[in-house]
Design a protein around this motif. Structure first.
Motif, short mmCIF file in Angstrom:
data_model
loop_
_atom_site.label_atom_id
_atom_site.label_comp_id
_atom_site.label_asym_id
_atom_site.label_seq_id
_atom_site.Cartn_x
_atom_site.Cartn_y
_atom_site.Cartn_z
N ALA A 41 28.81 -134.89 -39.58
CA ALA A 41 30.18 -135.39 -39.47
C ALA A 41 30.43 -136.44 -40.55
O ALA A 41 29.49 -136.98 -41.14
CB ALA A 41 30.42 -135.98 -38.08
N HIS A 42 31.72 -136.72 -40.77
CA HIS A 42 32.10 -137.74 -41.75
C HIS A 42 32.11 -139.12 -41.09
O HIS A 42 32.75 -139.31 -40.05
CB HIS A 42 33.50 -137.47 -42.31
CG HIS A 42 33.59 -136.30 -43.23
ND1 HIS A 42 33.94 -135.04 -42.77
CD2 HIS A 42 33.39 -136.20 -44.57
CE1 HIS A 42 33.97 -134.22 -43.81
NE2 HIS A 42 33.63 -134.89 -44.90
N MET A 43 31.47 -140.08 -41.72
CA MET A 43 31.57 -141.46 -41.24
C MET A 43 33.01 -141.96 -41.34
O MET A 43 33.45 -142.82 -40.55
CB MET A 43 30.65 -142.38 -42.02
CG MET A 43 29.23 -142.44 -41.49
SD MET A 43 29.08 -143.14 -39.81
CE MET A 43 29.51 -144.86 -40.11
N ILE A 72 26.57 -147.68 -33.53
CA ILE A 72 26.86 -146.45 -34.28
C ILE A 72 25.75 -146.29 -35.32
O ILE A 72 25.62 -147.11 -36.23
CB ILE A 72 28.24 -146.52 -34.96
CG1 ILE A 72 29.33 -146.63 -33.89
CG2 ILE A 72 28.47 -145.30 -35.84
CD1 ILE A 72 30.73 -146.77 -34.45
N VAL A 73 24.93 -145.26 -35.13
CA VAL A 73 23.80 -145.02 -36.03
C VAL A 73 24.20 -143.95 -37.04
O VAL A 73 24.46 -142.80 -36.68
CB VAL A 73 22.56 -144.55 -35.25
CG1 VAL A 73 21.37 -144.41 -36.20
CG2 VAL A 73 22.23 -145.51 -34.12
N MET A 74 24.25 -144.34 -38.31
CA MET A 74 24.50 -143.38 -39.38
C MET A 74 23.17 -142.73 -39.75
O MET A 74 22.33 -143.33 -40.41
CB MET A 74 25.13 -144.07 -40.60
CG MET A 74 25.63 -143.07 -41.64
SD MET A 74 26.33 -143.86 -43.11
CE MET A 74 24.85 -144.10 -44.08
N ILE A 78 26.67 -136.91 -32.50
CA ILE A 78 27.88 -136.37 -33.12
C ILE A 78 27.45 -135.54 -34.32
O ILE A 78 26.86 -136.06 -35.27
CB ILE A 78 28.84 -137.48 -33.55
CG1 ILE A 78 29.34 -138.26 -32.33
CG2 ILE A 78 30.02 -136.92 -34.33
CD1 ILE A 78 30.24 -139.44 -32.66
N THR A 79 27.73 -134.24 -34.27
CA THR A 79 27.31 -133.33 -35.33
C THR A 79 28.47 -132.61 -35.98
O THR A 79 28.27 -131.73 -36.81
CB THR A 79 26.31 -132.29 -34.79
OG1 THR A 79 26.95 -131.56 -33.73
CG2 THR A 79 25.06 -132.96 -34.26
N ASP A 80 29.69 -132.99 -35.60
CA ASP A 80 30.88 -132.34 -36.15
C ASP A 80 32.06 -133.29 -35.97
O ASP A 80 32.12 -134.04 -34.99
CB ASP A 80 31.16 -131.01 -35.43
CG ASP A 80 32.23 -130.19 -36.11
OD1 ASP A 80 33.44 -130.48 -35.88
OD2 ASP A 80 31.89 -129.28 -36.86
N LEU A 116 25.97 -144.06 -30.39
CA LEU A 116 26.47 -142.84 -31.00
C LEU A 116 25.64 -142.54 -32.23
O LEU A 116 25.66 -143.31 -33.20
CB LEU A 116 27.95 -142.96 -31.37
CG LEU A 116 28.94 -143.10 -30.20
CD1 LEU A 116 30.37 -143.22 -30.74
CD2 LEU A 116 28.83 -141.92 -29.24
N GLN A 117 24.91 -141.45 -32.19
CA GLN A 117 24.11 -141.01 -33.33
C GLN A 117 24.96 -140.04 -34.14
O GLN A 117 25.27 -138.95 -33.69
CB GLN A 117 22.83 -140.32 -32.85
CG GLN A 117 21.96 -139.78 -33.98
CD GLN A 117 20.74 -139.02 -33.46
OE1 GLN A 117 20.61 -138.79 -32.25
NE2 GLN A 117 19.85 -138.62 -34.35
N VAL A 118 25.35 -140.48 -35.35
CA VAL A 118 26.22 -139.67 -36.20
C VAL A 118 25.38 -139.04 -37.30
O VAL A 118 24.92 -139.72 -38.21
CB VAL A 118 27.35 -140.53 -36.81
CG1 VAL A 118 28.32 -139.66 -37.59
CG2 VAL A 118 28.07 -141.34 -35.74
N LEU A 119 25.16 -137.73 -37.21
CA LEU A 119 24.44 -137.04 -38.27
C LEU A 119 25.38 -136.85 -39.46
O LEU A 119 26.49 -136.31 -39.31
CB LEU A 119 23.92 -135.68 -37.79
CG LEU A 119 22.57 -135.73 -37.04
CD1 LEU A 119 22.71 -136.45 -35.71
CD2 LEU A 119 22.02 -134.33 -36.83
N THR A 120 24.96 -137.34 -40.62
CA THR A 120 25.83 -137.35 -41.79
C THR A 120 25.17 -136.66 -42.98
O THR A 120 23.95 -136.56 -43.07
CB THR A 120 26.21 -138.78 -42.19
OG1 THR A 120 25.02 -139.52 -42.50
CG2 THR A 120 26.95 -139.49 -41.06
N ASP A 121 26.01 -136.25 -43.89
CA ASP A 121 25.60 -135.60 -45.13
C ASP A 121 25.07 -136.67 -46.09
O ASP A 121 25.74 -137.69 -46.32
CB ASP A 121 26.82 -134.88 -45.73
CG ASP A 121 26.45 -133.94 -46.87
OD1 ASP A 121 25.54 -134.28 -47.65
OD2 ASP A 121 27.10 -132.89 -47.00
#
Length: 558
Positions: free
Chosen positions: A373-375, A471-473, A517-519, A543-548
């Motif tokens: 997902a986008h930060m 919020i974990v990037m 969060i993956t999308d 919130l674990q935010v998987l990012t590019d």
């Protein structure tokens, strides 16, 4: 209690605790050790909350955050040897940030000193270059005096850390002295010549600039300085990691200097014909590695309580030995008659900063790899839920830029971070912010590399009732170092990639609400549930935010 028990003298450990009470301490942070059991015994009956952390680095980061948040020395208690070693990271942070902090370290008995006894170390040798004072409590009846000296040294001039050694045998002895009252800390003052120099410099300026940061600020000082700048339309730039000195929405807020900043603040620092620094000096980070504001003819007036101007670079036209509070009080009466209108100069910086302070619209975002997902979308959604006075915490890494640009700082204090690039700070600081201000929403913006350095302090949060959003990037790398690596050794990635656990499961293990969060489509619902957990149920949320990896820092608007 019998008359004999009532008449029994305090031991030195209890006298240390009574001295802390006399200094207004209501919370200390510790990891227990056998070397200071007498102090722990003194805390048993005190009205001071002993927040027991899970690592000495976490405990002392909490004390540093307490000092930064309140302006009064934060207090940490650790044991000798390994405990003191683990605490060193926060001492270094407090030293570089000018944060008032007192670290009490249990020491070996005096009779064991100098014999390579169990966990023995030399505190002056270890901490001497990174503290304002290293004190040793060798005289039982001077216990309260030593505490008062430590608090005074930590608070006066340019604040900083003080280490106090507590020999195990000394703190068990009876205390027959008196509890020492706190020593007053001078704010300094602006003399008549100082005021005239400010009036002359500003009245003749075409492009004046206020540069704010450093310690010894208060909410009242923040409001007074903002009113002064707004009344005269003087643009303001902040030091790195100190962007809450005036409200982010102020019509004179032109942004901040340092790593990750936009170009305009640096341009304004270079182009300004008069710079007034309040509380902060122009060190290497805000001057872009000693390249900005280095002209010999530059007019720079620094208002700081530090007589040594520690960290300053470039020319200094005048040094006014005063705290931000003293400046704020004097500024209310300053009558300036500028020879030109500063509105255009001010608006240039403010408009540039505001254009960078809003996440890029979703329609302008590039596509990401599947499962990320986008930060920018996360921050956009977070901002919808924020009250007017959130507190943000962050440590070191690319993730910090998201907090620096997009977390509002309307109320001082509202930003807790470190200027020494120290990782692992954000979660311990969030614990403190929530305990100190339970009525405010606290958000920790954390990188995946940083989170596992002190993420275990979620246990401390749960135990003491702290509630905040993490919020974990998660981009699977130490991103800042990867970026440096790419510049110096292109396409030779080495030692910067990491494999992460399920951070959401980690958060749930401590009783928190947690989601992955993956999308981008997941963001709105996850954010709403997380905010409700924090503000409605008063518990932690992760919130674990998987990012590019290609999108680790904010994009600029087209």
């Amino acid at each position: 209690m019998s008359d004999t028990e009532a008449a029994s003298p305090l031991h030195v450990g209890a006298a240390v605790v009574e001295s802390l009470t006399a200094h207004g301490v209501d919370r200390v942070y510790s990891v227990p050790g056998e070397s200071f059991l007498a102090v722990l015994d003194g805390l048993h009956d005190a009205e001071i909350t002993n927040v027991v952390a899970r690592h000495e680095g976490g405990a002392t980061y909490m004390a540093e955050a307490q000092g930064k948040l309140t302006g009064r020395p934060g207090v940490a208690l650790v044991t000798r040897g390994p405990g003191a070693a683990n605490a060193f990271v926060a001492v270094h942070s407090a030293w570089q940030d000018g944060t008032p902090m007192v670290l009490f370290v249990g020491m070996v008995p005096i009779s064991d000193r100098g014999r390579e006894s169990f966990q023995e170390f030399d505190p002056a040798a270890w901490f001497g270059s990174q503290t304002k004072r290293v004190l040793m409590l060798d005289d039982p009846d001077r216990a309260s005096d030593i505490v008062a000296e430590a608090f005074f040294a930590a608070s006066s001039g340019r604040p900083g850390p003080v280490v106090v050694g507590l020999p195990e045998d000394i703190i068990r002895r009876p205390f027959t002295g008196e509890i020492t009252r706190p020593l007053p800390v001078a704010e300094g003052a602006l003399g008549t010549e100082d005021v005239e120099a400010l009036i002359t410099a500003l009245s003749g300026a075409e492009r004046p600039l206020l540069y704010l940061g450093g310690p010894r600020w208060t909410p009242q000082v923040s409001a007074q300085v903002a009113q002064f700048a707004e009344r005269h339309r003087i643009p303001v730039v902040h030091d790195w990691r100190a962007t809450d000195r005036i409200p982010s929405s102020s019509p004179v807020n032109a942004g901040w200097l340092g790593y990750g900043s936009a170009e305009m603040p640096g341009q304004m620092l270079e182009e300004a014909d008069v710079v007034i620094g309040v509380g902060a000096v122009l060190s290497d980070v805000p001057t872009d590695g000693y390249t900005l504001r280095q002209r010999p003819d530059a007019t720079t007036i620094l208002v700081t309580a530090d007589p040594s101007l520690q960290g300053s670079s470039g020319p200094v036209t005048r040094h006014i030995l005063a705290s931000p509070q003293a400046f704020a009080e004097a500024a209310e009466a300053l009558e300036i008659s500028p020879r030109i209108d500063w509105e255009t100069w001010c608006r240039r910086g403010v408009e540039a900063h505001r254009s960078r302070s809003v996440p890029i619209p979703r329609e302008e975002l590039p596509e990401t790899v599947r499962g990320t997902a986008h930060m920018a979308v996360v921050m956009e959604e977070l901002r919808r839920w924020l009250p007017e006075d959130p507190i943000s915490t962050f440590g070191a890494g690319n993730h910090c830029v998201w907090a620096q640009y997009y977390m509002p700082t309307e109320t001082y204090p509202s930003q807790l971070s470190t200027r020494n690039g120290s990782m692992g700070y954000s979660v311990p600081a969030a614990v403190v912010a929530s305990l100190e201000h339970p009525e405010r929403m606290v958000v920790a913006i954390v990188g995946d590399g940083e989170f596992l350095m002190n993420g275990q302090e979620l246990a401390t949060a749960a135990q003491y009732g702290a509630a905040f959003l993490v919020i974990v990037m998660d981009n699977g790398e130490f991103g800042t170092i990867r970026a440096h690596q790419e510049r110096q050794y292109p396409q030779r990635i080495s030692g910067t990639q990491i494999a992460n656990p399920d951070f959401a499961a980690f958060g749930r293990a401590f009783g928190g609400h947690a989601e992955q969060i993956t999308d981008d489509a997941d963001v709105a619902g996850a954010m709403e549930r997380a905010v409700h957990a924090v503000t409605g149920e008063h518990r932690i949320a992760v919130l674990q935010v998987l990012t590019d990896q290609r999108l680790s820092t904010p994009l600029t608007h087209t």
